[in-house]
Design a protein around this motif. Structure first.
Motif, PDB file in Angstrom:
ATOM      1  N   PHE A 256       3.121  20.848  -6.093  1.00 28.42           N
ATOM      2  CA  PHE A 256       3.810  19.582  -5.863  1.00 28.42           C
ATOM      3  C   PHE A 256       3.488  18.586  -6.969  1.00 28.42           C
ATOM      4  O   PHE A 256       4.389  17.930  -7.520  1.00 28.42           O
ATOM      5  N   LEU A 257       2.218  18.462  -7.315  1.00 28.08           N
ATOM      6  CA  LEU A 257       1.808  17.519  -8.364  1.00 28.08           C
ATOM      7  C   LEU A 257       2.442  17.894  -9.706  1.00 28.08           C
ATOM      8  O   LEU A 257       2.872  17.016 -10.460  1.00 28.08           O
ATOM      9  N   LYS A 258       2.506  19.175  -9.998  1.00 28.66           N
ATOM     10  CA  LYS A 258       3.114  19.620 -11.247  1.00 28.66           C
ATOM     11  C   LYS A 258       4.603  19.295 -11.263  1.00 28.66           C
ATOM     12  O   LYS A 258       5.158  18.872 -12.281  1.00 28.66           O
ATOM     13  N   LYS A 259       5.255  19.462 -10.098  1.00 29.99           N
ATOM     14  CA  LYS A 259       6.695  19.205 -10.010  1.00 29.99           C
ATOM     15  C   LYS A 259       7.013  17.741 -10.331  1.00 29.99           C
ATOM     16  O   LYS A 259       7.880  17.455 -11.153  1.00 29.99           O
ATOM     17  N   VAL A 260       6.300  16.802  -9.708  1.00 30.84           N
ATOM     18  CA  VAL A 260       6.609  15.386  -9.935  1.00 30.84           C
ATOM     19  C   VAL A 260       6.155  14.938 -11.325  1.00 30.84           C
ATOM     20  O   VAL A 260       6.741  14.015 -11.908  1.00 30.84           O
ATOM     21  N   SER A 261       5.145  15.592 -11.880  1.00 37.48           N
ATOM     22  CA  SER A 261       4.689  15.226 -13.226  1.00 37.48           C
ATOM     23  C   SER A 261       5.720  15.568 -14.289  1.00 37.48           C
ATOM     24  O   SER A 261       5.694  15.017 -15.393  1.00 37.48           O
ATOM     25  N   GLY A 265      10.377  10.597 -17.547  1.00 37.49           N
ATOM     26  CA  GLY A 265       9.736   9.288 -17.620  1.00 37.49           C
ATOM     27  C   GLY A 265       8.356   9.220 -17.028  1.00 37.49           C
ATOM     28  O   GLY A 265       7.608   8.269 -17.285  1.00 37.49           O
ATOM     29  N   VAL A 266       7.973  10.191 -16.202  1.00 35.38           N
ATOM     30  CA  VAL A 266       6.651  10.161 -15.572  1.00 35.38           C
ATOM     31  C   VAL A 266       5.600  10.625 -16.585  1.00 35.38           C
ATOM     32  O   VAL A 266       5.679  11.728 -17.129  1.00 35.38           O
ATOM     33  N   LYS A 267       4.599   9.768 -16.824  1.00 39.11           N
ATOM     34  CA  LYS A 267       3.548  10.082 -17.799  1.00 39.11           C
ATOM     35  C   LYS A 267       2.180  10.240 -17.150  1.00 39.11           C
ATOM     36  O   LYS A 267       1.294  10.878 -17.709  1.00 39.11           O
ATOM     37  N   HIS A 268       2.008   9.611 -15.990  1.00 42.18           N
ATOM     38  CA  HIS A 268       0.718   9.668 -15.312  1.00 42.18           C
ATOM     39  C   HIS A 268       0.948   9.873 -13.818  1.00 42.18           C
ATOM     40  O   HIS A 268       1.783   9.200 -13.221  1.00 42.18           O
ATOM     41  N   LEU A 305       4.426  10.121  -1.439  1.00 43.45           N
ATOM     42  CA  LEU A 305       4.680   9.825  -2.847  1.00 43.45           C
ATOM     43  C   LEU A 305       5.273   8.436  -2.986  1.00 43.45           C
ATOM     44  O   LEU A 305       6.261   8.113  -2.318  1.00 43.45           O
ATOM     45  N   THR A 306       4.694   7.608  -3.843  1.00 45.23           N
ATOM     46  CA  THR A 306       5.237   6.275  -4.078  1.00 45.23           C
ATOM     47  C   THR A 306       4.978   5.871  -5.519  1.00 45.23           C
ATOM     48  O   THR A 306       4.402   6.646  -6.302  1.00 45.23           O
ATOM     49  N   GLY A 307       5.420   4.646  -5.877  1.00 43.15           N
ATOM     50  CA  GLY A 307       5.233   4.191  -7.245  1.00 43.15           C
ATOM     51  C   GLY A 307       3.814   3.732  -7.514  1.00 43.15           C
ATOM     52  O   GLY A 307       3.182   4.151  -8.490  1.00 43.15           O
ATOM     53  N   GLU A 308       3.311   2.870  -6.645  1.00 46.49           N
ATOM     54  CA  GLU A 308       1.958   2.369  -6.825  1.00 46.49           C
ATOM     55  C   GLU A 308       1.351   1.999  -5.478  1.00 46.49           C
ATOM     56  O   GLU A 308       2.067   1.759  -4.502  1.00 46.49           O
ATOM     57  N   GLY A 309       0.036   1.973  -5.440  1.00 48.89           N
ATOM     58  CA  GLY A 309      -0.680   1.593  -4.234  1.00 48.89           C
ATOM     59  C   GLY A 309      -1.985   0.922  -4.604  1.00 48.89           C
ATOM     60  O   GLY A 309      -2.314   0.764  -5.784  1.00 48.89           O
ATOM     61  N   LYS A 310      -2.746   0.527  -3.592  1.00 43.88           N
ATOM     62  CA  LYS A 310      -4.041  -0.098  -3.810  1.00 43.88           C
ATOM     63  C   LYS A 310      -5.131   0.968  -3.862  1.00 43.88           C
ATOM     64  O   LYS A 310      -4.962   2.096  -3.395  1.00 43.88           O
ATOM     65  N   PHE A 323      -2.089  11.476  -1.107  1.00 40.01           N
ATOM     66  CA  PHE A 323      -1.431  10.232  -1.530  1.00 40.01           C
ATOM     67  C   PHE A 323      -1.209  10.298  -3.034  1.00 40.01           C
ATOM     68  O   PHE A 323      -2.167  10.484  -3.797  1.00 40.01           O
ATOM     69  N   VAL A 324       0.043  10.159  -3.461  1.00 39.19           N
ATOM     70  CA  VAL A 324       0.408  10.366  -4.864  1.00 39.19           C
ATOM     71  C   VAL A 324       1.187   9.165  -5.386  1.00 39.19           C
ATOM     72  O   VAL A 324       2.127   8.696  -4.722  1.00 39.19           O
ATOM     73  N   THR A 325       0.806   8.667  -6.569  1.00 41.04           N
ATOM     74  CA  THR A 325       1.563   7.582  -7.209  1.00 41.04           C
ATOM     75  C   THR A 325       1.947   8.000  -8.621  1.00 41.04           C
ATOM     76  O   THR A 325       1.181   8.656  -9.328  1.00 41.04           O
ATOM     77  N   ILE A 326       3.156   7.609  -9.021  1.00 44.46           N
ATOM     78  CA  ILE A 326       3.664   8.003 -10.344  1.00 44.46           C
ATOM     79  C   ILE A 326       4.016   6.802 -11.216  1.00 44.46           C
ATOM     80  O   ILE A 326       4.517   6.969 -12.330  1.00 44.46           O
ATOM     81  N   GLY A 327       3.764   5.576 -10.734  1.00 43.24           N
ATOM     82  CA  GLY A 327       4.111   4.375 -11.492  1.00 43.24           C
ATOM     83  C   GLY A 327       5.319   3.679 -10.887  1.00 43.24           C
ATOM     84  O   GLY A 327       6.279   4.332 -10.476  1.00 43.24           O
ATOM     85  N   HIS A 328       5.242   2.356 -10.824  1.00 39.62           N
ATOM     86  CA  HIS A 328       6.312   1.573 -10.188  1.00 39.62           C
ATOM     87  C   HIS A 328       7.638   1.763 -10.928  1.00 39.62           C
ATOM     88  O   HIS A 328       8.649   2.131 -10.323  1.00 39.62           O
ATOM     89  N   HIS A 329       7.637   1.521 -12.218  1.00 38.41           N
ATOM     90  CA  HIS A 329       8.869   1.640 -13.005  1.00 38.41           C
ATOM     91  C   HIS A 329       9.400   3.069 -12.976  1.00 38.41           C
ATOM     92  O   HIS A 329      10.614   3.295 -12.825  1.00 38.41           O
ATOM     93  N   GLU A 330       8.489   4.034 -13.092  1.00 41.58           N
ATOM     94  CA  GLU A 330       8.903   5.439 -13.120  1.00 41.58           C
ATOM     95  C   GLU A 330       9.580   5.857 -11.820  1.00 41.58           C
ATOM     96  O   GLU A 330      10.516   6.666 -11.834  1.00 41.58           O
ATOM     97  N   SER A 331       9.121   5.316 -10.706  1.00 42.14           N
ATOM     98  CA  SER A 331       9.692   5.706  -9.414  1.00 42.14           C
ATOM     99  C   SER A 331      11.035   5.043  -9.143  1.00 42.14           C
ATOM    100  O   SER A 331      11.777   5.495  -8.257  1.00 42.14           O
ATOM    101  N   GLU A 332      11.361   3.979  -9.882  1.00 45.65           N
ATOM    102  CA  GLU A 332      12.604   3.251  -9.612  1.00 45.65           C
ATOM    103  C   GLU A 332      13.609   3.296 -10.758  1.00 45.65           C
ATOM    104  O   GLU A 332      14.709   2.747 -10.627  1.00 45.65           O
TER     105      GLU A 332
END
Length: 365
Positions: A256-261, A265-268, A305-310, A323-332
């Motif tokens: 799953f992590l490899k798929k979303v990476s 645009g997703v870098k992290h 999966l979301t863009g960002e969290g605390k 819990f997975v985050t890929i970046g706010h801009h990247e997710s939208e």
């Protein structure tokens, strides 16, 4: 050539402003919506760069996901990027429109586009939003009922889920007495009249009420049509915050992590401590969706999966899900494709450009 209003009307059919959160400021930000539209730039943010891009490409409309204006401007100058962007747009007649949480919450909105990337099945909203529909009932002479019903459906009434032209009709007897000054279609002044009428009932979305009422007056044979409009609060499981659904088949956390990476645009990719179990049920929410972690846990998601969290969101997920985050801009950033698909379906020859200058403001070493 269509006007700005024509273009945005197509967008609002899928992402009506009535779906936005109460704290949001989706809608017109800058400019005259009645001007002819020469083309549109599609972006996540309205900045000086994206307004300048509109000028360079001959477009006079900028459609963004994030609203430029959240708080009132006390003056328009050069102190902040919002002030500079507004000033540049006004100077060159570039209109700016934003579809934010209305595009997030829509049944065919941003989160469902993210769900399609994962091929999620049996999808529904993670946090369903009560959809404030109206029930419209209009009384019309039976002979004219088909004409009026067609007009109401053409104006957007009678839509329910994946169906349109949904209505219910019942026949009865209508009574009225035309008084002095009336110009009755049926009956005579001062005489009590009885007419066989059909009551047509349909559901109407809030943003279409005015248009549907206009359709009544345009199609109804009576001088003064009789109708009633009743507010309903009907939950719809496809409308609301985030999406939850199932993968076509279970995969490992690593897969799953490899798929979303590998998404464009997703870098992290940041994630909580792995649980070592298969991923089947996925919850997701574009943008800053950490506050809905508890909803994903309550609905037994294997991953959220979301863009960002605390920071604490990664701790709170422990023992429950990944819990997975890929970046706010990247997710939208997928909002650009959503806007393009919606508008081009209605205006296939209209100039639409996904912005090349719409860059992520967050940089990493």
């Amino acid at each position: 050539m269509p006007t700005h209003l024509d273009i945005i009307a197509a967008l609002e059919e899928v992402c009506p402003l009535s779906l936005q959160e109460t704290w949001d400021n989706s809608g017109w930000q800058v400019g005259n919506p009645h001007l002819e539209c020469t083309g549109a730039i599609l972006a996540v943010e309205a900045t000086e760069a994206t307004v300048q891009e509109a000028l360079e490409t001959g477009c006079n409309l900028l459609i963004t996901h994030h609203p430029l204006l959240f708080h009132p401007l006390k003056h328009i100058g050069s102190r902040t990027y919002q002030e500079r962007t507004v000033a540049l747009a006004i100077k060159h007649d570039v209109a700016i429109y934003s579809a934010h949480t209305n595009a997030d919450n829509a049944a065919k909105g941003i989160n469902y586009y993210l769900a399609e990337r994962l091929q999620l099945q049996n999808t529904r909203a993670l946090v369903a939003q009560p959809c404030n529909l109206y029930k419209l009932s209009v009384m019309v002479p039976t002979a004219s009922a088909p004409k009026v019903e067609r007009a109401l459906c053409a104006a957007g009434a009678g839509r329910l889920g994946c169906y349109d032209s949904c209505s219910f009709s019942v026949e009865g007897r209508g009574h009225f007495r035309p008084l002095e000054g009336a110009n009755p279609t049926i009956g005579s002044l001062g005489e009590l009249e009885e007419v066989i009428e059909t009551q047509i009932s349909l559901l109407v979305e809030p943003h279409l009420v005015h248009k549907v009422i206009q359709a009544i007056y345009a199609s109804h044979p009576y001088e003064v049509p009789a109708y009633e409009l009743i507010s309903l609060a009907t939950p719809q499981d496809k409308i609301g915050t985030g999406v939850i659904g199932e993968l076509p088949h279970p995969i490992s956390e690593e897969e799953f992590l490899k798929k979303v990476s590998q998404w464009s645009g997703v870098k992290h990719v940041a994630y909580s401590h792995p649980l070592g179990k298969a991923i089947s049920r996925v919850a997701l929410c574009g943008g800053s969706g950490g506050s809905f972690l508890s909803n994903a846990i309550a609905q037994h998601a294997d991953v959220y999966l979301t863009g960002e969290g605390k920071y604490n969101d990664y701790l709170d997920a422990a023992g429950h899900l990944l819990f997975v985050t890929i970046g706010h801009h990247e997710s939208e950033s997928i909002a650009r494709r959503l806007f393009s698909d919606i508008i081009s379906a209605k205006f296939p020859n209209f100039v639409l450009r996904e912005s090349l200058y719409d860059n992520n403001p967050v940089n990493h070493l």
